[in-house]
Design an enzyme around this catalytic site. Sequence first.
Site, PDB file in Angstrom:
ATOM      1  N   GLY A   8       0.809  -1.250  -0.052  1.00 29.19           N
ATOM      2  CA  GLY A   8      -0.250   0.208  -0.169  1.00 29.19           C
ATOM      3  C   GLY A   8       0.684   1.147   0.121  1.00 29.19           C
ATOM      4  CG  ASN A   9      -0.665   4.759  -1.487  1.00 33.42           C
ATOM      5  OD1 ASN A   9      -0.544   5.497  -0.458  1.00 33.42           O
ATOM      6  ND2 ASN A   9      -0.909   3.778  -2.682  1.00 33.42           N
ATOM      7  NE  ARG A  10       3.938   8.210   5.342  1.00 30.35           N
ATOM      8  CZ  ARG A  10       4.961   9.341   5.635  1.00 30.35           C
ATOM      9  NH1 ARG A  10       5.686   9.491   4.419  1.00 30.35           N
ATOM     10  NH2 ARG A  10       4.571  10.263   6.213  1.00 30.35           N
TER      11      ARG A  10
END
Length: 432
Positions: free
Chosen positions: A231-233
């Site tokens: 995923g990412n932030r």
Amino acid sequence: MARILLGVTGGIAAYKGLETARLAVKAGHAVRVVQTPESQRFVGAASFAAITGAPVLTSEFERDPARGAFPGQEPPAHDPASHLALVENADVLLIAPATANTIAKLAHGLADNLLTSAALAARCPVLVAPAMNDAMWEHAATRANVATLAARGVTIVDPGVGALGTLGEWGVGRLAEPAELLAAAERAVAVGTPPVPDAPHPAAPGPWDGRRVLVTAGGTREPIDAVRFVGNRSSGRMGFALAAAAADRGADVTVLAANVALARDPRVRYVDVATAAQLQAACLQEFPGCHVLLMSAAVADFRPIDVSDIKLKKTERTELTITMEPTDDILTALAGQRRPGQTLVGFAAETGDGAVAYGRGKLTRKGLDAVVVNDVAQPGIGFDTPDNEVTIVTATGDTHIARSDKAQIAAAILDTVDALGRGVPQLDPTPA
Ligand code: CTP
């Protein structure tokens, strides 16, 4: 193969319903047709029955020889209520053409014929493809009824500009082409029923009245196994701020939310997605009907090729290699199918020197009207923070917005959309 329930109402464009049914059957779908009584003044039931190989119904009070079953389905032993059985068995309800009268009935929940009753009972995705004279399409009553349906999760397949049904008439209101109608129905089946639990309250009137704004927010997650993901932030704050700002201006706003755990705005319709593929499918469904796309979601560029159904165990291994494949660039694909009057805004989270230059590259490479660039390497701005500092890049120049909260940044982005002079309802998207 999908089960498509085609609702045909009384307009000249009913003949396009025949072609839509023919294309759907040719593509392998099982099709049932419900006609309003008035539509039979334009096209007869015998034609639909011949094309679909199934009985055509008009009234609740006529017996359905197929007992609510679609071609290929086993009919039940009893005679069910047609308006319930047909939508229960359907994967999608496509009403094409939809007259202003039927749209008004649907918006108000009337159930005075088999089609409107079935629509009221539908839990499957519902698509409405309007077709009417341009004056009727532009009338405030129709605009409000269409907005009500869209806010409830009905997909509106916008009419195009061109010759209208009556000799010599030209304008907006022409039914979308059959291939486009079928593609929209297929997309709706792929995405499923959009969840509309947050029944949005329409935004108060404002300068963006009648404008449909599509926002993507958050970050996609690509599964590795049953419990892990890449995923990412991205928190979705910027996207949600954009949605609120557009609703403040009176727009009809839909947010495609990828893994966002923030409070929801009651004026906004939300569709939740998890992966890049789901976001892509939802974008393909929603984009044709929007005037403005604000693509603020952080989309995974790669996803694991092999996804384990079970949780991977650390025993039996000393290292783990995950092989990834590229995802599709959603924004580039949408830009490729853009129609006149649509505005596309991309976002670029970059790090360090050259951030704006990279962003400008995306403007042309992805075919966008504006790119909002932010340098996420700077402390206190960007991911999961209340503030941001951006440069909005357009073909005519760059605008730097000094560090401010995301609501102010959102307002500046919408001002840029205004300055571009696109995405106004008069320039409704026109089918190719
Ligand atoms: N985007 C998209 N589909 C993808 C990747 C990105 O639609 N698969 C969109 C994002 O929502 C954003 C814009 O494209 O609006 C730019 O995203 P970014 O990740 O910065 O661009 P990339 O093309 O992935 O470029 P790079 O990773 O090389 O910087």
